[in-house]
Design an enzyme around this catalytic site. Structure first.
Site, PDB file in Angstrom:
ATOM      1  N   LEU A 101      60.022  16.935  32.139  1.00  0.00           N
ATOM      2  CA  LEU A 101      59.017  16.670  31.105  1.00  0.00           C
ATOM      3  C   LEU A 101      58.218  15.476  31.605  1.00  0.00           C
ATOM      4  O   LEU A 101      58.791  14.547  32.199  1.00  0.00           O
ATOM      5  CB  LEU A 101      59.686  16.329  29.766  1.00  0.00           C
ATOM      6  CG  LEU A 101      60.394  17.475  29.027  1.00  0.00           C
ATOM      7  CD1 LEU A 101      61.048  16.971  27.740  1.00  0.00           C
ATOM      8  CD2 LEU A 101      59.420  18.605  28.694  1.00  0.00           C
ATOM      9  N   ASP A 102      56.914  15.463  31.355  1.00  0.00           N
ATOM     10  CA  ASP A 102      56.084  14.319  31.759  1.00  0.00           C
ATOM     11  C   ASP A 102      56.584  13.051  31.069  1.00  0.00           C
ATOM     12  O   ASP A 102      57.183  13.115  29.998  1.00  0.00           O
ATOM     13  CB  ASP A 102      54.625  14.512  31.309  1.00  0.00           C
ATOM     14  CG  ASP A 102      54.003  15.763  31.870  1.00  0.00           C
ATOM     15  OD1 ASP A 102      54.473  16.239  32.907  1.00  0.00           O
ATOM     16  OD2 ASP A 102      53.043  16.244  31.241  1.00  0.00           O
ATOM     17  N   ARG A 103      56.222  11.925  31.657  1.00  0.00           N
ATOM     18  CA  ARG A 103      56.602  10.637  31.043  1.00  0.00           C
ATOM     19  C   ARG A 103      56.110  10.566  29.589  1.00  0.00           C
ATOM     20  O   ARG A 103      56.807  10.056  28.711  1.00  0.00           O
ATOM     21  CB  ARG A 103      56.002   9.484  31.865  1.00  0.00           C
ATOM     22  CG  ARG A 103      56.554   8.129  31.491  1.00  0.00           C
ATOM     23  CD  ARG A 103      56.150   7.083  32.502  1.00  0.00           C
ATOM     24  NE  ARG A 103      54.715   6.911  32.545  1.00  0.00           N
ATOM     25  CZ  ARG A 103      54.023   6.122  31.724  1.00  0.00           C
ATOM     26  NH1 ARG A 103      54.642   5.392  30.824  1.00  0.00           N
ATOM     27  NH2 ARG A 103      52.717   6.050  31.814  1.00  0.00           N
ATOM     28  N   ARG A 188      49.391  20.779  29.266  1.00  0.00           N
ATOM     29  CA  ARG A 188      48.185  19.930  29.291  1.00  0.00           C
ATOM     30  C   ARG A 188      47.038  20.650  30.016  1.00  0.00           C
ATOM     31  O   ARG A 188      45.885  20.600  29.585  1.00  0.00           O
ATOM     32  CB  ARG A 188      48.485  18.592  29.980  1.00  0.00           C
ATOM     33  CG  ARG A 188      49.458  17.737  29.166  1.00  0.00           C
ATOM     34  CD  ARG A 188      49.851  16.454  29.876  1.00  0.00           C
ATOM     35  NE  ARG A 188      51.117  15.962  29.364  1.00  0.00           N
ATOM     36  CZ  ARG A 188      51.255  15.188  28.282  1.00  0.00           C
ATOM     37  NH1 ARG A 188      50.203  14.790  27.619  1.00  0.00           N
ATOM     38  NH2 ARG A 188      52.458  14.815  27.876  1.00  0.00           N
TER      39      ARG A 188
END
Ligand code: URA
Length: 232
Positions: A101-103, A188
């Protein structure tokens, strides 16, 4: 496996550290009888300083990842490993995140030391649904659900179109998106392809598993029932 190796592999310390722990009598069985380096007791029967051993190899856990933590073992800033017992970063086999998962994404993150299981979860063949809730900068376009469901959407620098994905509108600027694959920054980039921008992103589900009230920043080991639910 001999006790010395079992305990060292769980990250309690080097073989030398663990030898010292055993010599000091800190490693016992459930009745308090001191154990020795060559013993091979059942995992559930071992205590270190009176506490049960960490889960054995084959660990699968779920973490409720907060925003601001990176899915990496070494990176500047806060790491998802900082949310687990420090020993977990030193286990052998190594505990890895199942995908990333992205930051700036929060939500359900799986971690395992079982390579075959990891592969089974992330394999394109598994097509495990992953459910995300996105908060968007602008109201969604009317054709968003149709575009995402089409199976023809091409993201920049990709060679194949995205698999059909399901979009559910929660409000003009909030949506639930179900994916059946995992490409780099996929959510995104999908909304960016519609000219929109994701302001906040949360993953609520992987396969049949949900966070089910697990508080942010906390984790729990998953058992056989959870594993069955994951693939259900
Ligand atoms: N898609 C993204 O863009 N980010 C994530 O963290 C997960 C899926």
């Amino acid at each position: 496996m001999k006790l010395l190796r079992t305990i060292a592999n769980l990250g309690y310390g080097s073989r030398r550290d663990v030898t010292a722990m055993i010599r000091e009598g800190r490693v016992t069985d459930a009745r308090g009888e001191v154990l020795y380096a060559d013993d091979e007791p059942p995992h559930a029967d071992v205590r270190v300083d009176g506490d049960p051993l960490d889960p054995p190899a084959g660990l699968l856990l779920m973490l409720h990842k907060p925003v601001g933590y990176t899915c990496s073992t070494k990176d500047r800033g806060r790491l998802v490993y900082d949310l687990l017992p420090p020993r977990f970063a030193h286990r052998s086999p190594q505990l890895s995140t199942v995908g990333r998962l992205d930051r700036d994404t929060s939500g359900l993150l799986l971690m395992t030391d079982d390579g075959a299981l990891l592969h089974r979860i992330i394999s394109p063949k598994s097509k495990l649904p992953k459910v995300y809730e996105a908060t968007l900068a602008q109201p969604l376009r009317g054709d968003a659900a149709t575009v995402f469901a089409s199976g023809t959407l091409m993201l920049e620098s990709e060679k194949t179109p995205l698999l059909p994905a399901e979009l559910e509108l929660l409000s003009p600027t909030r949506a639930r998106l179900t994916l059946h694959e995992g490409r780099y920054h996929q959510v995104r980039r999908m909304f960016a392809a519609l000219g929109n921008h994701v302001e906040a992103l949360h993953r609520s589900r992987v396969g049949g598993l949900a966070l089910d009230g697990l508080p942010e920043g906390e984790w729990r080991a998953l058992g056989d029932e959870d594993r069955a639910r994951l693939f259900s």
